[in-house]
Scaffold this motif. Structure first.
Motif, PDB file in Angstrom:
ATOM      1  N   GLU A   1       0.832  -1.206   0.000  1.00 37.71           N
ATOM      2  CA  GLU A   1       0.000   0.000   0.000  1.00 37.71           C
ATOM      3  C   GLU A   1       0.862   1.250   0.000  1.00 37.71           C
ATOM      4  O   GLU A   1       0.558   2.232  -0.694  1.00 37.71           O
ATOM      5  CB  GLU A   1      -0.931  -0.003   1.221  1.00 37.71           C
TER       6      GLU A   1
ATOM      7  N   PRO B   1      -3.591  -5.836  -3.648  1.00 33.87           N
ATOM      8  CA  PRO B   1      -3.539  -4.533  -2.979  1.00 33.87           C
ATOM      9  C   PRO B   1      -4.529  -3.568  -3.624  1.00 33.87           C
ATOM     10  O   PRO B   1      -5.044  -3.811  -4.723  1.00 33.87           O
ATOM     11  CB  PRO B   1      -2.087  -4.069  -3.214  1.00 33.87           C
ATOM     12  N   LYS B   2      -4.801  -2.447  -2.948  1.00 32.64           N
ATOM     13  CA  LYS B   2      -5.778  -1.481  -3.452  1.00 32.64           C
ATOM     14  C   LYS B   2      -5.435  -1.004  -4.853  1.00 32.64           C
ATOM     15  O   LYS B   2      -6.317  -0.875  -5.716  1.00 32.64           O
ATOM     16  CB  LYS B   2      -5.860  -0.290  -2.500  1.00 32.64           C
TER      17      LYS B   2
END
Length: 269
Positions: A61, A155-156
């Motif tokens: 992140e 992940p985002k």
């Protein structure tokens, strides 16, 4: 904060400091009618200690990375060294609880990181003479982590890049109701939390119990027990590793006592 309450046993328990008279007992009404306990005396819920995936996702992140170096199943992710230390701290705190509050029954997610947390904490508490060495852990798949389906291990930044339609649908639906393809919504997790709570209340009535689970599972435990609204739920901070959330029996119901606290880790250290 709006009035919260516990709804086990079909009754709503206000937690704003105001007491409501209990409904009159009826003959033949089961344990509640006979005065026998219908819920655990104390229910303590904790999230597993820091896992290796927790570290990898934090790094990803921060860097905006599109992947994490994890090849095993989510269920097989172990604790980090720091997570093991947290589990020891949890065990020392467990050993220091008043005797009446000290869990002698443990219900645990079967995932490796939760099983390791329970094993380490139990060994620590037993080593301090607070609980029997032979105390067993009950593993229940209903306490497992939320399943993310096509979004698992992403992940985002990767979700936004590789699954933009899902990212947009997630924002529109909100976390409580968004179900990724092949995965679960928070509401889905709440259904299995309600199911396991019924069994815990039936089998552990009048006894202190420890639940070792995951961030989403513990969140849904509070959602169910304290009858939160969607806005109250989504306003909560993430559940911290080896934090303590406690509910106490009062009048046949579970009343919230503390939430997501980690001061005990430093105190026990």
């Amino acid at each position: 904060m709006a009035d919260l309450g516990t709804t086990l046993n079909g009754q709503h328990h206000h937690t704003d400091g105001r007491h409501r008279p209990a409904a009159p007992h009826r003959a033949g009404g089961g344990a509640a009618a006979t005065g026998l306990p219908t819920v655990p005396s104390v229910l303590i819920a904790t999230r597993h200690g820091e896992s290796t995936a927790n570290i990898e996702f934090q790094l990803a992140e921060a860097a905006g990375a599109l992947s994490v170096p994890i090849s095993c199943r989510d269920a097989d992710i172990p604790l980090s060294l720091h997570g093991q230390q947290q589990a020891h701290g949890l065990g020392r705190w467990w050993a220091g609880l008043p005797s009446a509050d000290r869990p002698r029954s443990v219900w645990c997610s079967p995932y490796v990181r939760t099983a390791e947390t329970a094993r380490i904490a139990l060994a620590q508490a037993a080593g301090l003479g607070a609980v029997p060495v032979s105390l067993s852990v009950r593993y229940d798949e209903r306490l497992r982590d939320r399943e993310l389906g096509v979004l698992e291990m992403l992940p985002k930044a990767a979700i936004e890049t590789r699954q933009p339609e899902e990212a947009a649908r997630r924002r529109k639906m909100g976390e409580l109701y968004y179900r990724p393809p092949g995965g679960e919504s928070w509401a889905d997790v709440a259904l299995r939390v309600r199911s396991v709570l019924r069994d815990i209340c039936a089998e552990e009535a009048g006894r202190p119990v420890l639940l070792v689970a995951h961030d989403c599972t513990v969140l849904m435990l509070r959602y169910v027990l304290d009858r939160l609204t969607e806005d109250q739920l989504t306003a909560l901070e993430p559940v911290r590793n080896c934090s303590a959330s406690v509910w106490r029996a009062e009048g046949g119901r579970l009343r919230p006592d503390r939430w997501n606290q980690t001061g005990h880790l430093e105190e026990a250290g």
